[in-house]
Motif scaffolding. Structure first.
Motif, PDB file in Angstrom:
ATOM      1  N   TYR A  41       0.854  -1.182   0.000  1.00 50.84           N
ATOM      2  CA  TYR A  41       0.000   0.000   0.000  1.00 50.84           C
ATOM      3  C   TYR A  41       0.893   1.237   0.000  1.00 50.84           C
ATOM      4  O   TYR A  41       1.763   1.398   0.856  1.00 50.84           O
ATOM      5  CB  TYR A  41      -0.921   0.024   1.213  1.00 50.84           C
ATOM      6  CG  TYR A  41      -1.818   1.240   1.235  1.00 50.84           C
ATOM      7  CD1 TYR A  41      -2.958   1.287   0.430  1.00 50.84           C
ATOM      8  CD2 TYR A  41      -1.522   2.344   2.032  1.00 50.84           C
ATOM      9  CE1 TYR A  41      -3.768   2.402   0.420  1.00 50.84           C
ATOM     10  CE2 TYR A  41      -2.335   3.464   2.031  1.00 50.84           C
ATOM     11  CZ  TYR A  41      -3.463   3.492   1.219  1.00 50.84           C
ATOM     12  OH  TYR A  41      -4.263   4.598   1.202  1.00 50.84           O
ATOM     13  N   LYS A  42       0.690   2.090  -0.991  1.00 50.66           N
ATOM     14  CA  LYS A  42       1.484   3.316  -1.163  1.00 50.66           C
ATOM     15  C   LYS A  42       2.976   2.994  -1.079  1.00 50.66           C
ATOM     16  O   LYS A  42       3.476   2.175  -1.850  1.00 50.66           O
ATOM     17  CB  LYS A  42       1.030   4.388  -0.183  1.00 50.66           C
ATOM     18  CG  LYS A  42      -0.349   4.946  -0.532  1.00 50.66           C
ATOM     19  CD  LYS A  42      -0.667   6.243   0.179  1.00 50.66           C
ATOM     20  CE  LYS A  42      -1.941   6.852  -0.382  1.00 50.66           C
ATOM     21  NZ  LYS A  42      -2.302   8.119   0.274  1.00 50.66           N
ATOM     22  N   SER A  43       3.729   3.578  -0.136  1.00 53.09           N
ATOM     23  CA  SER A  43       5.179   3.360  -0.107  1.00 53.09           C
ATOM     24  C   SER A  43       5.577   2.082   0.622  1.00 53.09           C
ATOM     25  O   SER A  43       6.769   1.770   0.713  1.00 53.09           O
ATOM     26  CB  SER A  43       5.879   4.562   0.557  1.00 53.09           C
ATOM     27  OG  SER A  43       5.505   4.681   1.916  1.00 53.09           O
ATOM     28  N   TYR A  44       4.608   1.320   1.119  1.00 51.51           N
ATOM     29  CA  TYR A  44       4.896   0.096   1.870  1.00 51.51           C
ATOM     30  C   TYR A  44       4.775  -1.121   0.947  1.00 51.51           C
ATOM     31  O   TYR A  44       3.677  -1.644   0.731  1.00 51.51           O
ATOM     32  CB  TYR A  44       3.950  -0.043   3.054  1.00 51.51           C
ATOM     33  CG  TYR A  44       4.192   0.971   4.145  1.00 51.51           C
ATOM     34  CD1 TYR A  44       4.921   0.641   5.284  1.00 51.51           C
ATOM     35  CD2 TYR A  44       3.690   2.271   4.040  1.00 51.51           C
ATOM     36  CE1 TYR A  44       5.145   1.576   6.293  1.00 51.51           C
ATOM     37  CE2 TYR A  44       3.918   3.212   5.041  1.00 51.51           C
ATOM     38  CZ  TYR A  44       4.646   2.857   6.155  1.00 51.51           C
ATOM     39  OH  TYR A  44       4.862   3.778   7.148  1.00 51.51           O
ATOM     40  N   GLY A  64       7.000   7.898   4.675  1.00 51.45           N
ATOM     41  CA  GLY A  64       5.869   6.993   4.850  1.00 51.45           C
ATOM     42  C   GLY A  64       5.057   7.197   6.112  1.00 51.45           C
ATOM     43  O   GLY A  64       4.185   6.385   6.416  1.00 51.45           O
ATOM     44  N   THR A 113       2.760   9.569   6.799  1.00 53.56           N
ATOM     45  CA  THR A 113       1.364   9.819   6.436  1.00 53.56           C
ATOM     46  C   THR A 113       0.747   8.607   5.756  1.00 53.56           C
ATOM     47  O   THR A 113      -0.424   8.296   5.973  1.00 53.56           O
ATOM     48  CB  THR A 113       1.262  11.056   5.525  1.00 53.56           C
ATOM     49  OG1 THR A 113       1.770  12.202   6.224  1.00 53.56           O
ATOM     50  CG2 THR A 113      -0.174  11.330   5.119  1.00 53.56           C
ATOM     51  N   SER A 114       1.525   7.903   4.958  1.00 56.26           N
ATOM     52  CA  SER A 114       1.001   6.707   4.275  1.00 56.26           C
ATOM     53  C   SER A 114       0.571   5.645   5.272  1.00 56.26           C
ATOM     54  O   SER A 114      -0.374   4.887   5.019  1.00 56.26           O
ATOM     55  CB  SER A 114       2.056   6.133   3.331  1.00 56.26           C
ATOM     56  OG  SER A 114       2.300   7.018   2.259  1.00 56.26           O
ATOM     57  N   ASP A 164      -2.758   6.750   6.311  1.00 55.31           N
ATOM     58  CA  ASP A 164      -3.650   6.526   5.165  1.00 55.31           C
ATOM     59  C   ASP A 164      -4.081   5.066   5.066  1.00 55.31           C
ATOM     60  O   ASP A 164      -5.214   4.772   4.675  1.00 55.31           O
ATOM     61  CB  ASP A 164      -2.962   6.932   3.863  1.00 55.31           C
ATOM     62  CG  ASP A 164      -2.785   8.438   3.727  1.00 55.31           C
ATOM     63  OD1 ASP A 164      -3.444   9.181   4.474  1.00 55.31           O
ATOM     64  OD2 ASP A 164      -1.979   8.854   2.873  1.00 55.31           O
ATOM     65  N   ALA A 165      -3.177   4.153   5.405  1.00 54.67           N
ATOM     66  CA  ALA A 165      -3.486   2.727   5.299  1.00 54.67           C
ATOM     67  C   ALA A 165      -4.617   2.340   6.247  1.00 54.67           C
ATOM     68  O   ALA A 165      -5.534   1.599   5.865  1.00 54.67           O
ATOM     69  CB  ALA A 165      -2.233   1.896   5.592  1.00 54.67           C
ATOM     70  N   TYR A 170       1.776  -0.224  -3.941  1.00 59.92           N
ATOM     71  CA  TYR A 170       3.167   0.162  -4.176  1.00 59.92           C
ATOM     72  C   TYR A 170       3.449   0.087  -5.677  1.00 59.92           C
ATOM     73  O   TYR A 170       3.069  -0.886  -6.336  1.00 59.92           O
ATOM     74  CB  TYR A 170       4.079  -0.797  -3.406  1.00 59.92           C
ATOM     75  CG  TYR A 170       5.557  -0.547  -3.574  1.00 59.92           C
ATOM     76  CD1 TYR A 170       6.163   0.546  -2.977  1.00 59.92           C
ATOM     77  CD2 TYR A 170       6.347  -1.443  -4.287  1.00 59.92           C
ATOM     78  CE1 TYR A 170       7.523   0.755  -3.108  1.00 59.92           C
ATOM     79  CE2 TYR A 170       7.708  -1.240  -4.422  1.00 59.92           C
ATOM     80  CZ  TYR A 170       8.295  -0.140  -3.842  1.00 59.92           C
ATOM     81  OH  TYR A 170       9.646   0.050  -3.972  1.00 59.92           O
TER      82      TYR A 170
END
Length: 423
Positions: free
Chosen positions: A10-13, A54, A56-57, A60-61, A86
Protein backbone atom coordinates in the motif's frame (compact mmCIF):
# COMPACT_ATOMS: atom_id res chain seq x y z
CA UNK A 1 -9.14 -0.52 21.53
CA UNK A 2 -6.54 -1.21 18.86
CA UNK A 3 -4.11 -4.09 19.44
CA UNK A 4 -2.39 -4.74 16.10
CA UNK A 5 -2.47 -3.34 12.57
CA UNK A 6 -0.72 -5.05 9.67
CA UNK A 7 -0.71 -4.15 5.98
CA UNK A 8 1.26 -4.74 2.80
CA UNK A 9 1.57 -3.36 -0.74
CA UNK A 10 0.00 0.00 0.00
CA UNK A 11 1.48 3.32 -1.16
CA UNK A 12 5.18 3.36 -0.11
CA UNK A 13 4.90 0.10 1.87
CA UNK A 14 5.91 -2.72 -0.47
CA UNK A 15 6.49 -5.27 2.28
CA UNK A 16 4.54 -6.18 5.40
CA UNK A 17 4.31 -3.43 8.02
CA UNK A 18 3.48 -4.81 11.47
CA UNK A 19 2.41 -2.19 13.99
CA UNK A 20 1.37 -3.03 17.54
CA UNK A 21 -0.11 -1.22 20.51
CA UNK A 22 0.71 -4.21 22.73
CA UNK A 23 3.45 -3.38 25.21
CA UNK A 24 6.60 -5.46 25.50
CA UNK A 25 8.13 -6.65 28.80
CA UNK A 26 9.72 -3.26 29.54
CA UNK A 27 8.70 -2.21 33.08
CA UNK A 28 9.05 1.56 32.55
CA UNK A 29 5.89 3.69 32.77
CA UNK A 30 3.74 0.69 33.66
CA UNK A 31 1.09 3.08 34.95
CA UNK A 32 0.63 4.36 31.37
CA UNK A 33 -0.60 0.97 30.17
CA UNK A 34 -4.03 -0.65 29.95
CA UNK A 35 -4.12 -4.14 31.45
CA UNK A 36 -6.63 -6.60 30.02
CA UNK A 37 -6.06 -10.17 31.12
CA UNK A 38 -2.47 -11.00 30.28
CA UNK A 39 -2.21 -8.21 27.72
CA UNK A 40 -0.66 -4.80 28.45
CA UNK A 41 -1.73 -2.23 25.89
CA UNK A 42 -0.33 1.24 25.22
CA UNK A 43 -2.41 4.39 25.10
CA UNK A 44 -0.09 6.27 22.75
CA UNK A 45 2.36 5.79 19.90
CA UNK A 46 4.45 8.53 18.28
CA UNK A 47 6.06 8.15 14.85
CA UNK A 48 9.17 9.90 13.51
CA UNK A 49 10.68 9.91 10.05
CA UNK A 50 12.03 12.10 7.29
CA UNK A 51 9.74 13.82 4.81
CA UNK A 52 8.36 11.34 2.25
CA UNK A 53 9.38 8.40 4.44
CA UNK A 54 5.87 6.99 4.85
CA UNK A 55 4.53 8.53 8.07
CA UNK A 56 1.36 9.82 6.44
CA UNK A 57 1.00 6.71 4.28
CA UNK A 58 0.83 4.65 7.46
CA UNK A 59 -2.14 6.71 8.67
CA UNK A 60 -3.65 6.53 5.17
CA UNK A 61 -3.49 2.73 5.30
CA UNK A 62 -5.64 2.56 8.41
CA UNK A 63 -7.95 5.22 7.00
CA UNK A 64 -8.36 3.17 3.80
CA UNK A 65 -10.06 0.39 5.80
CA UNK A 66 -12.49 2.98 7.13
CA UNK A 67 -13.14 4.61 3.73
CA UNK A 68 -13.59 1.28 1.93
CA UNK A 69 -16.04 0.21 4.64
CA UNK A 70 -18.04 3.43 4.19
CA UNK A 71 -18.33 3.14 0.40
CA UNK A 72 -18.49 -0.65 0.04
CA UNK A 73 -22.27 -0.93 -0.10
CA UNK A 74 -22.50 1.87 -2.67
CA UNK A 75 -20.23 0.16 -5.18
CA UNK A 76 -22.07 -1.33 -8.11
CA UNK A 77 -20.62 -4.33 -9.88
CA UNK A 78 -17.41 -3.53 -11.79
CA UNK A 79 -16.84 -0.24 -9.92
CA UNK A 80 -13.15 0.08 -9.12
CA UNK A 81 -11.82 0.03 -5.58
CA UNK A 82 -9.74 3.11 -4.74
CA UNK A 83 -6.66 1.22 -3.56
CA UNK A 84 -3.16 2.64 -4.19
CA UNK A 85 -0.61 -0.17 -4.23
CA UNK A 86 3.17 0.16 -4.18
CA UNK A 87 4.22 1.19 -7.68
CA UNK A 88 7.99 0.69 -7.81
CA UNK A 89 8.07 -3.07 -8.22
CA UNK A 90 7.20 -5.12 -11.29
CA UNK A 91 3.62 -6.45 -11.11
CA UNK A 92 2.99 -4.95 -7.65
CA UNK A 93 0.16 -2.93 -9.15
CA UNK A 94 -1.62 -6.18 -10.01
CA UNK A 95 -0.83 -7.86 -6.69
CA UNK A 96 -3.38 -7.53 -3.87
CA UNK A 97 -2.94 -5.07 -1.03
CA UNK A 98 -3.41 -6.70 2.37
CA UNK A 99 -4.86 -5.31 5.61
CA UNK A 100 -5.46 -6.78 9.06
CA UNK A 101 -6.89 -5.25 12.25
CA UNK A 102 -6.95 -6.81 15.71
CA UNK A 103 -8.91 -4.89 18.33
CA UNK A 104 -11.17 -5.10 21.36
CA UNK A 105 -14.77 -3.93 21.17
CA UNK A 106 -17.21 -4.29 24.07
CA UNK A 107 -14.60 -6.40 25.91
CA UNK A 108 -14.45 -8.90 23.02
CA UNK A 109 -11.37 -9.38 20.82
CA UNK A 110 -11.77 -9.47 17.02
CA UNK A 111 -9.41 -10.00 14.11
CA UNK A 112 -10.58 -8.80 10.70
CA UNK A 113 -8.52 -9.01 7.52
CA UNK A 114 -8.93 -8.65 3.79
CA UNK A 115 -6.93 -8.24 0.60
CA UNK A 116 -7.98 -6.50 -2.57
CA UNK A 117 -6.89 -5.17 -5.92
CA UNK A 118 -8.43 -2.24 -7.76
CA UNK A 119 -10.96 -4.64 -9.23
CA UNK A 120 -12.04 -7.00 -6.45
CA UNK A 121 -11.69 -8.25 -2.92
CA UNK A 122 -9.55 -11.39 -3.00
CA UNK A 123 -9.62 -12.72 0.56
CA UNK A 124 -11.56 -11.73 3.67
CA UNK A 125 -11.76 -13.22 7.13
CA UNK A 126 -13.32 -12.48 10.52
CA UNK A 127 -12.40 -14.22 13.77
CA UNK A 128 -13.89 -13.50 17.20
CA UNK A 129 -12.24 -14.48 20.47
CA UNK A 130 -14.96 -15.56 22.87
CA UNK A 131 -12.20 -17.52 24.62
CA UNK A 132 -8.44 -17.81 24.19
CA UNK A 133 -8.99 -19.54 20.85
CA UNK A 134 -10.51 -17.76 17.84
CA UNK A 135 -13.90 -18.68 16.41
CA UNK A 136 -14.14 -18.07 12.69
CA UNK A 137 -17.29 -16.22 11.58
CA UNK A 138 -16.51 -16.34 7.87
CA UNK A 139 -13.62 -16.91 5.48
CA UNK A 140 -13.65 -15.71 1.90
CA UNK A 141 -11.11 -16.80 -0.71
CA UNK A 142 -10.74 -16.29 -4.46
CA UNK A 143 -13.30 -13.46 -4.28
CA UNK A 144 -16.43 -15.60 -4.29
CA UNK A 145 -15.59 -18.76 -2.35
CA UNK A 146 -16.96 -18.64 1.21
CA UNK A 147 -16.68 -20.85 4.28
CA UNK A 148 -19.08 -20.42 7.19
CA UNK A 149 -18.77 -22.19 10.53
CA UNK A 150 -21.91 -20.75 12.07
CA UNK A 151 -25.32 -19.53 10.84
CA UNK A 152 -24.57 -21.27 7.56
CA UNK A 153 -28.02 -20.98 5.98
CA UNK A 154 -28.34 -17.27 6.74
CA UNK A 155 -24.80 -16.41 5.55
CA UNK A 156 -25.24 -18.46 2.38
CA UNK A 157 -28.27 -16.30 1.63
CA UNK A 158 -26.39 -13.06 2.38
CA UNK A 159 -23.43 -14.00 0.17
CA UNK A 160 -25.75 -13.91 -2.85
CA UNK A 161 -26.20 -10.19 -2.17
CA UNK A 162 -22.45 -9.53 -2.30
CA UNK A 163 -20.31 -8.72 -5.33
CA UNK A 164 -16.58 -9.20 -5.96
CA UNK A 165 -15.74 -5.55 -5.31
CA UNK A 166 -17.59 -5.34 -1.96
CA UNK A 167 -16.57 -6.27 1.55
CA UNK A 168 -18.70 -9.18 2.75
CA UNK A 169 -18.41 -7.73 6.27
CA UNK A 170 -20.41 -4.66 5.22
CA UNK A 171 -22.90 -6.63 3.16
CA UNK A 172 -23.59 -8.92 6.13
CA UNK A 173 -24.05 -5.92 8.44
CA UNK A 174 -26.44 -4.29 5.95
CA UNK A 175 -28.55 -7.47 6.00
CA UNK A 176 -28.65 -7.29 9.81
CA UNK A 177 -26.25 -10.09 10.65
CA UNK A 178 -25.63 -9.18 14.30
CA UNK A 179 -22.28 -10.92 14.78
CA UNK A 180 -20.45 -8.56 12.41
CA UNK A 181 -22.03 -5.30 13.61
CA UNK A 182 -19.52 -4.63 16.45
CA UNK A 183 -16.70 -4.89 13.90
CA UNK A 184 -18.36 -2.45 11.51
CA UNK A 185 -19.17 -0.12 14.40
CA UNK A 186 -15.52 -0.16 15.49
CA UNK A 187 -14.18 0.59 12.01
CA UNK A 188 -16.70 3.33 11.23
CA UNK A 189 -17.04 5.00 14.62
CA UNK A 190 -14.11 4.13 16.89
CA UNK A 191 -11.33 5.27 14.56
CA UNK A 192 -10.87 9.03 14.05
CA UNK A 193 -8.30 10.15 11.47
CA UNK A 194 -7.13 13.76 11.31
CA UNK A 195 -4.65 14.81 8.64
CA UNK A 196 -4.97 18.32 10.06
CA UNK A 197 -6.50 19.14 13.43
CA UNK A 198 -8.64 21.75 11.66
CA UNK A 199 -10.01 19.05 9.35
CA UNK A 200 -13.82 18.84 9.52
CA UNK A 201 -15.16 15.63 11.04
CA UNK A 202 -18.58 14.53 12.20
CA UNK A 203 -17.41 15.51 15.67
CA UNK A 204 -18.28 19.20 15.59
CA UNK A 205 -20.51 21.69 17.39
CA UNK A 206 -23.60 20.44 15.55
CA UNK A 207 -22.88 16.85 16.66
CA UNK A 208 -22.29 18.01 20.25
CA UNK A 209 -25.62 19.86 20.37
CA UNK A 210 -27.53 16.98 18.74
CA UNK A 211 -26.16 14.60 21.39
CA UNK A 212 -26.99 16.96 24.29
CA UNK A 213 -23.32 17.11 25.28
CA UNK A 214 -22.87 20.87 25.16
CA UNK A 215 -22.47 21.54 28.89
CA UNK A 216 -20.11 18.62 29.37
CA UNK A 217 -18.17 19.67 26.27
CA UNK A 218 -17.87 23.30 27.40
CA UNK A 219 -16.41 22.21 30.74
CA UNK A 220 -13.94 19.89 28.98
CA UNK A 221 -12.98 22.52 26.42
CA UNK A 222 -12.46 25.33 28.96
CA UNK A 223 -10.40 23.08 31.24
CA UNK A 224 -8.37 22.00 28.23
CA UNK A 225 -7.75 25.56 27.03
CA UNK A 226 -7.00 27.07 30.42
CA UNK A 227 -4.67 24.28 31.47
CA UNK A 228 -2.88 24.93 28.19
CA UNK A 229 -2.39 28.55 29.31
CA UNK A 230 -4.93 30.01 26.88
CA UNK A 231 -6.81 32.61 28.86
CA UNK A 232 -10.40 32.09 27.76
CA UNK A 233 -12.87 32.23 30.64
CA UNK A 234 -15.91 31.17 28.62
CA UNK A 235 -17.29 30.96 25.11
CA UNK A 236 -20.69 31.43 23.56
CA UNK A 237 -22.19 29.50 20.68
CA UNK A 238 -24.85 31.33 18.67
CA UNK A 239 -26.88 29.39 16.13
CA UNK A 240 -28.31 30.85 12.93
CA UNK A 241 -29.96 29.41 9.86
CA UNK A 242 -28.08 29.89 6.62
CA UNK A 243 -31.02 31.83 5.16
CA UNK A 244 -30.83 34.34 8.03
CA UNK A 245 -27.35 35.61 7.15
CA UNK A 246 -28.48 38.30 4.71
CA UNK A 247 -26.07 39.18 1.91
CA UNK A 248 -23.60 36.56 3.10
CA UNK A 249 -26.33 33.95 2.68
CA UNK A 250 -27.11 35.20 -0.83
CA UNK A 251 -23.52 34.73 -1.92
CA UNK A 252 -23.33 31.34 -0.22
CA UNK A 253 -26.61 30.21 -1.79
CA UNK A 254 -25.40 31.14 -5.28
CA UNK A 255 -22.33 29.00 -4.73
CA UNK A 256 -24.36 26.12 -3.30
CA UNK A 257 -26.85 26.28 -6.19
CA UNK A 258 -23.99 25.59 -8.56
CA UNK A 259 -22.66 22.76 -6.38
CA UNK A 260 -26.04 20.99 -6.07
CA UNK A 261 -26.98 21.76 -9.68
CA UNK A 262 -30.02 23.82 -8.60
CA UNK A 263 -31.68 20.83 -6.95
CA UNK A 264 -34.62 22.45 -5.05
CA UNK A 265 -34.59 19.88 -2.23
CA UNK A 266 -30.87 20.32 -1.63
CA UNK A 267 -31.18 24.12 -1.83
CA UNK A 268 -33.95 24.06 0.81
CA UNK A 269 -31.86 21.80 3.02
CA UNK A 270 -28.87 24.14 2.78
CA UNK A 271 -31.00 27.22 3.47
CA UNK A 272 -32.29 25.63 6.67
CA UNK A 273 -28.91 24.31 7.80
CA UNK A 274 -27.38 25.64 11.01
CA UNK A 275 -24.44 28.02 11.09
CA UNK A 276 -22.58 28.31 14.40
CA UNK A 277 -20.87 31.48 15.51
CA UNK A 278 -18.41 31.12 18.40
CA UNK A 279 -17.37 34.05 20.57
CA UNK A 280 -14.68 33.67 23.20
CA UNK A 281 -14.86 35.59 26.47
CA UNK A 282 -11.71 37.02 28.06
CA UNK A 283 -11.63 38.34 31.63
CA UNK A 284 -9.15 41.21 31.80
CA UNK A 285 -8.08 42.71 35.13
CA UNK A 286 -7.95 46.48 35.47
CA UNK A 287 -6.58 48.50 38.38
CA UNK A 288 -9.55 47.83 40.62
CA UNK A 289 -11.96 45.69 38.60
CA UNK A 290 -12.02 42.95 36.03
CA UNK A 291 -13.82 43.26 32.72
CA UNK A 292 -15.13 40.70 30.25
CA UNK A 293 -14.39 41.19 26.56
CA UNK A 294 -15.76 39.04 23.71
CA UNK A 295 -13.77 38.12 20.62
CA UNK A 296 -14.92 36.45 17.45
CA UNK A 297 -13.18 33.11 17.04
CA UNK A 298 -11.75 34.47 13.79
CA UNK A 299 -9.91 37.10 15.86
CA UNK A 300 -8.10 34.49 17.94
CA UNK A 301 -4.62 33.18 17.10
CA UNK A 302 -4.15 30.33 14.65
CA UNK A 303 -3.17 28.02 17.51
CA UNK A 304 -6.30 28.83 19.54
CA UNK A 305 -8.55 28.35 16.51
CA UNK A 306 -6.88 25.02 15.82
CA UNK A 307 -7.54 23.88 19.38
CA UNK A 308 -11.21 24.84 19.05
CA UNK A 309 -11.47 22.80 15.84
CA UNK A 310 -9.63 19.90 17.46
CA UNK A 311 -11.41 19.86 20.82
CA UNK A 312 -14.63 18.03 19.76
CA UNK A 313 -12.69 15.07 18.34
CA UNK A 314 -10.53 14.96 21.46
CA UNK A 315 -13.62 15.23 23.69
CA UNK A 316 -15.32 12.23 22.05
CA UNK A 317 -12.09 10.25 21.94
CA UNK A 318 -11.92 10.47 25.74
CA UNK A 319 -15.68 10.19 26.29
CA UNK A 320 -16.11 7.05 24.16
CA UNK A 321 -12.65 5.48 24.18
CA UNK A 322 -11.78 5.97 20.51
CA UNK A 323 -8.52 5.64 18.57
CA UNK A 324 -7.33 9.07 17.41
CA UNK A 325 -4.78 9.28 14.58
CA UNK A 326 -3.22 12.68 13.88
CA UNK A 327 -0.90 13.49 11.00
CA UNK A 328 1.72 16.08 12.06
CA UNK A 329 0.32 16.80 15.50
CA UNK A 330 2.85 19.61 15.96
CA UNK A 331 1.48 21.67 13.07
CA UNK A 332 0.96 25.26 14.37
CA UNK A 333 1.12 24.09 18.00
CA UNK A 334 3.83 24.84 20.55
CA UNK A 335 5.90 21.75 21.51
CA UNK A 336 4.81 22.05 25.14
CA UNK A 337 1.17 22.10 24.05
CA UNK A 338 1.70 18.92 22.01
CA UNK A 339 3.29 17.30 25.06
CA UNK A 340 0.31 18.44 27.14
CA UNK A 341 -2.13 16.75 24.71
CA UNK A 342 -0.14 13.52 24.78
CA UNK A 343 -0.05 13.51 28.57
CA UNK A 344 -3.85 13.75 28.60
CA UNK A 345 -3.96 10.24 27.14
CA UNK A 346 -1.88 8.95 30.06
CA UNK A 347 -4.02 10.77 32.64
CA UNK A 348 -6.48 8.24 34.06
CA UNK A 349 -8.66 11.03 35.44
CA UNK A 350 -9.15 12.38 31.90
CA UNK A 351 -8.77 9.21 29.84
CA UNK A 352 -11.15 7.00 31.80
CA UNK A 353 -12.27 4.98 28.77
CA UNK A 354 -8.83 4.05 27.42
CA UNK A 355 -8.71 6.23 24.33
CA UNK A 356 -5.57 5.76 22.24
CA UNK A 357 -3.44 8.26 20.33
CA UNK A 358 -1.29 7.50 17.28
CA UNK A 359 0.44 10.52 15.81
CA UNK A 360 3.48 11.53 13.82
CA UNK A 361 5.70 14.57 14.24
CA UNK A 362 9.07 16.16 13.47
CA UNK A 363 9.30 17.67 16.96
CA UNK A 364 12.33 15.97 18.49
CA UNK A 365 11.69 17.60 21.89
CA UNK A 366 9.20 14.78 22.47
CA UNK A 367 11.90 12.11 22.09
CA UNK A 368 12.08 11.70 25.81
CA UNK A 369 12.00 8.48 27.84
CA UNK A 370 10.56 10.45 30.75
CA UNK A 371 7.43 10.79 28.60
CA UNK A 372 7.37 7.64 26.47
CA UNK A 373 8.22 3.98 26.84
CA UNK A 374 10.79 2.64 24.38
CA UNK A 375 8.13 0.60 22.57
CA UNK A 376 5.94 3.70 22.13
CA UNK A 377 8.38 5.54 19.82
CA UNK A 378 8.38 4.35 16.20
CA UNK A 379 10.31 5.32 13.06
CA UNK A 380 9.67 5.20 9.34
CA UNK A 381 12.56 4.97 6.90
CA UNK A 382 12.47 4.77 3.14
CA UNK A 383 14.95 2.47 1.42
CA UNK A 384 16.85 4.59 -1.11
CA UNK A 385 17.26 1.69 -3.53
CA UNK A 386 13.68 0.40 -3.59
CA UNK A 387 11.80 3.52 -2.33
CA UNK A 388 9.92 1.19 0.01
CA UNK A 389 9.14 2.16 3.61
CA UNK A 390 10.18 0.18 6.65
CA UNK A 391 8.66 0.83 10.07
CA UNK A 392 10.14 -0.19 13.42
CA UNK A 393 10.13 0.68 17.12
CA UNK A 394 12.83 2.31 19.21
CA UNK A 395 12.77 -0.79 21.43
CA UNK A 396 14.32 -2.77 18.55
CA UNK A 397 17.58 -0.93 19.36
CA UNK A 398 17.45 -1.65 23.14
CA UNK A 399 18.59 1.85 24.16
CA UNK A 400 19.55 2.47 27.79
CA UNK A 401 16.89 4.02 30.02
CA UNK A 402 19.11 7.06 30.60
CA UNK A 403 20.10 7.49 26.94
CA UNK A 404 19.58 10.85 25.27
CA UNK A 405 17.15 9.63 22.62
CA UNK A 406 16.78 12.97 20.89
CA UNK A 407 20.53 13.37 20.41
CA UNK A 408 20.97 9.76 19.24
CA UNK A 409 18.11 10.17 16.75
CA UNK A 410 19.52 13.38 15.29
CA UNK A 411 22.90 11.64 14.93
CA UNK A 412 21.18 8.99 12.80
CA UNK A 413 21.57 6.12 15.25
CA UNK A 414 17.96 4.95 14.71
CA UNK A 415 17.50 5.97 11.10
CA UNK A 416 14.37 7.87 10.13
CA UNK A 417 16.16 11.14 9.33
CA UNK A 418 16.86 12.80 5.97
CA UNK A 419 20.31 12.28 4.49
CA UNK A 420 21.37 15.76 3.44
CA UNK A 421 24.29 15.92 1.07
CA UNK A 422 26.88 18.61 1.57
CA UNK A 423 27.50 20.79 -1.52
Amino acid sequence: MLLNFTFKNYKSYANTCSFSMIANKDKSHDDNLISIGKERISKARIIYGANASGKTSFIDALEFIKIFSIISNNLVENNRIGIIPYKFRENSYKAPSEFSLTFIKNKVKYCYSFSCTCEKVIDEKLDVYNSAKPTNIFTRTNSDEYKFNTDVRLLNEIKTKNTKNKLFLLTAATWNYEKVKPVVDYILNDIIVLHDITQPTKYNISYIIENNDLEEYKKFCLDFLNNADISISDFEINTHKMKELGKKAELMNKLMNVIVDNDPEQIKKIANSDIFNIKTIHNIKGDNNSFSYPLELTEESDGTRQLFHFAPALFYAFKEGKVLLIDEIDRSLHPLLVEYIIKKFYDTEINKNNAQLICNTHDTNLLNLDLFRRDEIWFTERNNASASTEMYALSDFSPRKDENIEKAYLLGRYGGIPFIKEE
